[in-house]
Design a protein around this motif. Structure first.
Motif, mmCIF file in Angstrom:
data_model
loop_
_atom_site.group_PDB
_atom_site.id
_atom_site.type_symbol
_atom_site.label_atom_id
_atom_site.label_comp_id
_atom_site.label_asym_id
_atom_site.label_seq_id
_atom_site.Cartn_x
_atom_site.Cartn_y
_atom_site.Cartn_z
ATOM 1 N N MET A 328 0.824 -1.219 0.000
ATOM 2 C CA MET A 328 0.000 0.000 0.000
ATOM 3 C C MET A 328 0.858 1.269 0.000
ATOM 4 O O MET A 328 0.461 2.310 0.517
ATOM 5 C CB MET A 328 -0.915 -0.016 1.224
ATOM 6 C CG MET A 328 -1.944 -1.134 1.233
ATOM 7 S SD MET A 328 -3.233 -0.877 0.009
ATOM 8 C CE MET A 328 -4.086 0.536 0.710
ATOM 9 N N ASP A 352 -4.175 -5.912 -3.126
ATOM 10 C CA ASP A 352 -3.824 -4.531 -2.772
ATOM 11 C C ASP A 352 -4.193 -3.522 -3.852
ATOM 12 O O ASP A 352 -4.354 -2.331 -3.553
ATOM 13 C CB ASP A 352 -2.334 -4.419 -2.445
ATOM 14 C CG ASP A 352 -1.998 -5.012 -1.082
ATOM 15 O OD1 ASP A 352 -2.879 -4.968 -0.199
ATOM 16 O OD2 ASP A 352 -0.883 -5.521 -0.904
ATOM 17 N N ASN A 355 -7.438 -2.527 -2.618
ATOM 18 C CA ASN A 355 -7.313 -1.681 -1.426
ATOM 19 C C ASN A 355 -6.869 -0.271 -1.798
ATOM 20 O O ASN A 355 -7.331 0.717 -1.208
ATOM 21 C CB ASN A 355 -6.315 -2.305 -0.452
ATOM 22 C CG ASN A 355 -6.840 -3.590 0.160
ATOM 23 O OD1 ASN A 355 -8.042 -3.726 0.384
ATOM 24 N ND2 ASN A 355 -5.948 -4.533 0.425
#
Length: 514
Positions: A328, A352, A355
């Motif tokens: 991230m 991710d 995300n």
């Protein structure tokens, strides 16, 4: 196989009765006879007590038809009427009188807990208390009746659906639902069989043909479709003799960060096993040696940063699967943003990458149409927000797929593939697949199928189905606890081969097993 709502089943009954010019109880008779045939073919006249619990509506009428035919064939039948109201359906009353005409042992009325019969664990219990007509949660002594059945330890066969379930809505009280060992669903399955909070109330199910109008069944838009081998075979693209590796596309797996290179390894291997002609893994510098050692069949490229991705190369001929173990970092978010700004072809976004999208929701508008999103439950919640129940989650996921013109997966025991055109529900897989890296394998498989030219929604559905089938083959050798994600990859080829195996009819399978 289509999945209908309760309202659609009512329409199907009415249209069938009208078009086939059936009498008021003919369809009920047909359904009850089919349940009898199923039970008779397995019991072969055995004198095990069969205890049939009938409600006072049409589901109870189905149970009374079954009771009559079992009695006429000499079975040891005990019939009970769960007398929970003073309102009875007309068809129930007709079949109640018919039972009284074939036996002096009339159905026993149960009006309170004092009337609950003793049930031995070796008995067969038939649940015909409530069907799709249930419109409220069971309570009082009727709820206690359900708990009495569940506690007995006997085999429970549910007619159409376990009493207390709704066809396509959440339950209010899990203590007021029959826990069936097997369910015989009329014509088609119910959506509640596949949702985590409701599917636990029937261990297994099968659809039995009661002759509903075929035109209605084939043309009515379903609320979902159950994915089967026949779907996959109809989409399967055979390989031409003179094809070469470039014919089958180039998968670009983008991801990885320090300590998370295994996810990219799994996804890249899976893309190749799913048939991608070429594969490149784009990783941070720290992963270059890992990839070239672990997946010698793939090429590798690297970003400028050592421990995380700070750039995604744009190759017009490649099919991208992005996000496995990506991390991230702000630099990764910027790289994803820049990539989506110029990418036009569908991509797969996983882990991710999702995300990062959820952290900057304005990026949703940049997702190429028909892209595939494969979140796990936590990632899905970041995309959709909170939901109240499994059915609400499915509705929100379907709405998200339509709004953004993407394919969105709800991964689980029955993975749902939400597309702009509707929802597909998977029929393969097992609990052993709840293991680290399983999702990375799935993402790689779908990417590999997209690279071969399958439309995104087909690639997603085929990937989910073959992923589950690979796990089913592997678990037969290893058991649930020992199954690893790499074992799923090792059996992708066997899953393709299994598509072309001729399946034996269930009865023949049982005979050979004996």
């Amino acid at each position: 196989m289509n999945i209908f709502s309760a309202e659609q089943f009512y329409q199907a009954d009415a249209i069938t009765i009208q078009k086939q010019e059936l009498g008021p109880t003919d369809l009920m008779e047909r359904a009850g006879v089919q349940v009898f045939n199923w039970l008779h073919s397995r019991m072969h006249g055995a004198q095990v007590p069969v205890r049939i619990f009938c409600g006072i509506g049409n589901n109870g009428g189905d149970g009374l038809v079954l009771a009559r035919h079992l009695i006429q064939h000499g079975y040891n039948v005990h019939t009970y009427v769960v007398n929970c109201s003073d309102k009875r359906s007309k068809n129930f009353l007709i079949n109640y009188d018919r039972v009284k005409q074939v036996t002096k042992k009339w159905p026993t009325l149960i009006t309170s807990e004092d009337g609950f019969p003793e049930i031995h664990k070796d008995d067969v219990v038939v649940d015909a208390i409530f069907g799709i007509g249930l419109n409220r949660c069971m309570d009082g002594w009727v709820k206690a009746m359900v708990q009495h059945l569940n506690a007995a330890g006997a085999f429970i066969l549910a007619i159409d659906m376990p009493s207390g379930l709704y066809a396509n809505a959440p339950i209010e009280d899990p203590e007021a639902v029959v826990k069936a060992n097997h369910t015989l669903s009329f014509q088609l399955p119910k959506l509640s069989f596949f949702m985590p909070s409701t599917g636990i109330f029937t261990n297994t199910w099968e659809a039995i043909d009661i002759g509903l109008d075929p035109e209605f069944v084939m043309t009515q838009p379903p609320i979902a479709t159950l994915l089967h081998k026949q779907h996959i075979l109809s989409w399967y693209q055979p390989r031409e003799k003179y094809s070469y590796k470039g014919t089958f596309g180039h998968s670009m797996i983008v991801g990885g960060s320090l300590g998370k290179m295994g996810a990219v390894v799994l996804a890249t291997r899976a893309a190749l096993r799913a048939g991608s002609g070429l594969a490149t893994a784009h990783v941070p510098k720290c992963g270059l040696g890992v990839l070239q050692t672990a997946v010698p069949e793939a090429m590798a490229s690297c970003a400028t940063e050592d421990s995380f991705l700070d750039a995604i190369p744009l190759e017009a001929t490649h099919t991208y699967g992005i996000g496995m173990g990506m991390g991230m970092e702000d630099g990764s978010l910027a790289a994803l943003d820049q990539f989506l700004e110029t990418q036009e072809a569908p991509v797969l976004l996983d882990a991710d990458a999702l995300n990062l999208l959820a952290s900057k929701k304005e990026l949703y508008a940049k997702i190429p149409p028909q892209s595939v999103l494969t979140p796990h439950p936590g990632e899905l919640k970041r995309l959709l927000g909170d939901w109240t129940d499994d059915f609400d989650k499915l509705q929100k996921a379907q709405a998200f797929a339509v709004e953004h013109q993407v394919v969105l997966l709800i991964k689980g025991a029955h993975t749902c593939i939400c597309t702009p055109q509707g929802t597909l529900i998977n029929s393969t897989g097992n609990p052993g697949m709840a293991t680290a890296g399983s999702g990375d394998v799935l993402a790689g498989m779908i990417t590999g199928l997209m690279a071969q030219g399958y439309p995104s929604w087909q690639a997603a559905a085929m990937g989910v189905y073959l992923h589950g089938s690979s796990g089913d083959i592997a678990v037969q050798q290893l058991g649930y606890q020992a199954l690893l994600a790499s074992d799923i990859i090792d059996n992708i080829g066997n899953a393709f081969i299994k598509l072309f195996e001729v399946e034996q009819p269930p009865q023949q399978q049982e005979e050979e097993a004996q």
